[in-house]
Design a protein around this motif. Structure first.
Motif, PDB file in Angstrom:
ATOM      1  N   ALA A 230     -12.192   5.595  31.954  1.00 37.86           N
ATOM      2  CA  ALA A 230     -13.358   5.531  31.063  1.00 37.86           C
ATOM      3  C   ALA A 230     -14.651   5.967  31.743  1.00 37.86           C
ATOM      4  O   ALA A 230     -15.742   5.560  31.336  1.00 37.86           O
ATOM      5  N   VAL A 231     -14.554   6.808  32.768  1.00 37.25           N
ATOM      6  CA  VAL A 231     -15.743   7.307  33.479  1.00 37.25           C
ATOM      7  C   VAL A 231     -16.293   8.498  32.698  1.00 37.25           C
ATOM      8  O   VAL A 231     -15.678   9.566  32.662  1.00 37.25           O
ATOM      9  N   ILE A 232     -17.468   8.330  32.069  1.00 39.39           N
ATOM     10  CA  ILE A 232     -17.946   9.369  31.157  1.00 39.39           C
ATOM     11  C   ILE A 232     -18.316  10.655  31.882  1.00 39.39           C
ATOM     12  O   ILE A 232     -18.318  11.732  31.293  1.00 39.39           O
ATOM     13  N   ASP A 233     -18.640  10.575  33.189  1.00 32.89           N
ATOM     14  CA  ASP A 233     -19.000  11.773  33.945  1.00 32.89           C
ATOM     15  C   ASP A 233     -17.787  12.598  34.363  1.00 32.89           C
ATOM     16  O   ASP A 233     -17.948  13.736  34.813  1.00 32.89           O
ATOM     17  N   ARG A 234     -16.604  12.039  34.234  1.00 31.28           N
ATOM     18  CA  ARG A 234     -15.406  12.733  34.706  1.00 31.28           C
ATOM     19  C   ARG A 234     -14.864  13.649  33.613  1.00 31.28           C
ATOM     20  O   ARG A 234     -14.458  13.201  32.533  1.00 31.28           O
ATOM     21  N   PHE A 235     -14.854  14.932  33.896  1.00 29.81           N
ATOM     22  CA  PHE A 235     -14.436  15.946  32.939  1.00 29.81           C
ATOM     23  C   PHE A 235     -12.934  16.177  33.038  1.00 29.81           C
ATOM     24  O   PHE A 235     -12.357  16.141  34.114  1.00 29.81           O
ATOM     25  N   GLY A 236     -12.311  16.448  31.879  1.00 30.42           N
ATOM     26  CA  GLY A 236     -10.916  16.838  31.840  1.00 30.42           C
ATOM     27  C   GLY A 236     -10.025  15.769  31.230  1.00 30.42           C
ATOM     28  O   GLY A 236     -10.459  14.636  31.011  1.00 30.42           O
ATOM     29  N   PRO A 237      -8.780  16.177  30.928  1.00 26.48           N
ATOM     30  CA  PRO A 237      -8.207  17.513  31.100  1.00 26.48           C
ATOM     31  C   PRO A 237      -8.722  18.515  30.077  1.00 26.48           C
ATOM     32  O   PRO A 237      -9.369  18.153  29.102  1.00 26.48           O
ATOM     33  N   PHE A 238      -8.386  19.788  30.337  1.00 19.95           N
ATOM     34  CA  PHE A 238      -8.963  20.902  29.595  1.00 19.95           C
ATOM     35  C   PHE A 238      -7.961  22.038  29.600  1.00 19.95           C
ATOM     36  O   PHE A 238      -7.428  22.388  30.653  1.00 19.95           O
ATOM     37  N   GLY A 239      -7.666  22.612  28.422  1.00 18.19           N
ATOM     38  CA  GLY A 239      -6.713  23.712  28.389  1.00 18.19           C
ATOM     39  C   GLY A 239      -6.813  24.530  27.117  1.00 18.19           C
ATOM     40  O   GLY A 239      -7.201  24.024  26.064  1.00 18.19           O
ATOM     41  N   VAL A 240      -6.469  25.790  27.236  1.00 18.78           N
ATOM     42  CA  VAL A 240      -6.390  26.713  26.106  1.00 18.78           C
ATOM     43  C   VAL A 240      -5.020  27.370  26.152  1.00 18.78           C
ATOM     44  O   VAL A 240      -4.555  27.793  27.224  1.00 18.78           O
TER      45      VAL A 240
END
Length: 321
Positions: free
Chosen positions: A242-252
Motif C-alpha cells: 500500500a505504498v502510494i509512491d511505489r509504481f508498478g506493475p505496468f505492461g502493454v
C-alpha cells in the motif's frame, strides 16, 4: 549457536537486521509480513545465530510450498532472500556459517540450485547491491554464487510534475480513434488479472488480486482499452504494501507496443500519484536496457541502485561442481 527460528525471535531479528544494514532497515511488522507470514515460510529454513542469548545474525532459506503458477513448485530451486550479521559480531565466520546452514537446508530438501535473492512473492530487495555490500558480495562469490543478471531500481521526483503537452496530444489522438483510458470496473479486473498472469508474470496477477482484496482503491489502476473495450495494457501504483509512491506493475500487450500506449499509461498513473499525495515515484526491479527501462529513463526516472541476481549450484555432497 546456529539454530532455526523460534517464536519470540522476530523483534530481535528485525533489530539486528537494522543494526547490520542501517541503510536498508526493517521494522518488525514489515519483517513479519514479508517473511514470517509468507505462504512458503518454514521456520526450519530461517537460520538464526545466537551468542549469549542474543540474536546476532540470520540467513533465510525458502522453497516453494505453494506454486506461483498452476502446479509448478520449482522443485529444483531454492532462494536465500537475505542474510546479515550484527556489526559487533563480524569477523568470526558467522556469515559463512549462516549461509552454509541455509544452503544445507535447501540441499536436504532436494534443491539443486539456490538464488540470491530474487524470490517472489515476498522479497525485500531483488538481488545483491554489491556497491553497498561488497563484503557480502565477496562471501557469496566464495560460496559459489555467480552473476545471473542485473536489475535496476529507479526513482523520479513528482514535485511540480504535470503531463507533458505531447502526451496530452497523444491521449487526444488515441481517444479520437476510439481508445479509452481509465479506472477498471470490478468485472474488468478479471480480464486484467488474466492478461497480467498469461502475458507478463504470474506474480503480477497475484499482486493485483491480493492488492484489491486487501483494499487497494481501483483508481490506483489505469487501463488502456481498444475501441471494442478490450484491455490492452495497464499501469498502477500502491500495489505493494500500500505504498502510494511505489509504481508498478505496468505492461502493454506486445501487439500494441509502439503505439504510445505505454507512455500514456505511465504518465496518467504519475498524474494520479501526484493527486494521491505522492512526492516521488519509485520501483525496485526492471532491466535497464528493456523497453520499459528505456521508457522510464526518457520519462525522467534515474537509476538509484543496481542489484545482481546470483545463482549457485547445490550439489548433493555440499562440494563444488
Amino acid at each position: 549457536m546456529i539454530r532455526s527460528f523460534q517464536v519470540g525471535d522476530g523483534p530481535a531479528l528485525a533489530a539486528a537486521w537494522t543494526a547490520a544494514a542501517p541503510a536498508d532497515p526493517i521494522s518488525y511488522q514489515r519483517f513479519r509480513d514479508l517473511f514470517l507470514l509468507d505462504r512458503n515460510f518454514d521456520a526450519a529454513g530461517l537460520q538464526v545465530a545466537v551468542i549469549n542469548d542474543q540474536v546476532v545474525g540470520a540467513a533465510y532459506a525458502v522453497r516453494r510450498l505453494i506454486a506461483v503458477d498452476a502446479d509448478d513448485l520449482e522443485p529444483a530451486s531454492g532462494w536465500i532472500p537475505f542474510f546479515f550479521v550484527h556489526p559487533e559480531y563480524r569477523g568470526r565466520g558467522l556469515g559463512r556459517e549462516l549461509l552454509s546452514a541455509a544452503m544445507d537446508w535447501l540441499r536436504s530438501h532436494g534443491r539443486s540450485e539456490v538464488y540470491f535473492s530474487s524470490y517472489t512473492p515476498n522479497y525485500f530487495l531483488p538481488g545483491l547491491d554489491a556497491a553497498r555490500y561488497p563484503t557480502a558480495a565477496r562471501l557469496l562469490a566464495e560460496l559459489g554464487f555467480e552473476r545471473g543478471y542485473d536489475a535496476v531500481a529507479m526513482d523520479r521526483s513528482l514535485v511540480g510534475y504535470a503531463i507533458p503537452d505531447e502526451v496530452r496530444k497523444r491521449i487526444d489522438a488515441l481517444t479520437a480513434e476510439g481508445y479509452s483510458f481509465g479506472t477498471p470496473s470490478g468485472d474488468e479486473l478479471t480480464a486484467l488479472i488474466a492478461i497480467a498472469g498469461a502475458e507478463f508474470n504470474p506474480d503480477w496477477a497475484r499482486a493485483i488480486r491480493e492488492g484489491v482484496v486487501s483494499g487497494l482503491p481501483l483508481d490506483r489502476i489505469v487501463v488502456a482499452r481498444d475501441p471494442s473495450g478490450a484491455i490492452l495494457g495497464w499501469a498502477m501504483h500502491g500495489t505493494y504494501e500500500a505504498v502510494i509512491d511505489r509504481f508498478g506493475p505496468f505492461g502493454v500487450l506486445p501487439a500494441s507496443r509502439g503505439t504510445g500506449l505505454g507512455k500514456v499509461l505511465l504518465h496518467l498513473t504519475l498524474e494520479r500519484m501526484v493527486a494521491a499525495g505522492a512526492h516521488s515515484a519509485w520501483f525496485l526491479w526492471t532491466g535497464e536496457k528493456s523497453a520499459a527501462g528505456q521508457l522510464y529513463l526518457k520519462t525522467g526516472f534515474d537509476i538509484t541502485r543496481t542489484f545482481t541476481i546470483l545463482r549457485a549450484p547445490l550439489v548433493p555432497d555440499g562440494g563444488k561442481e
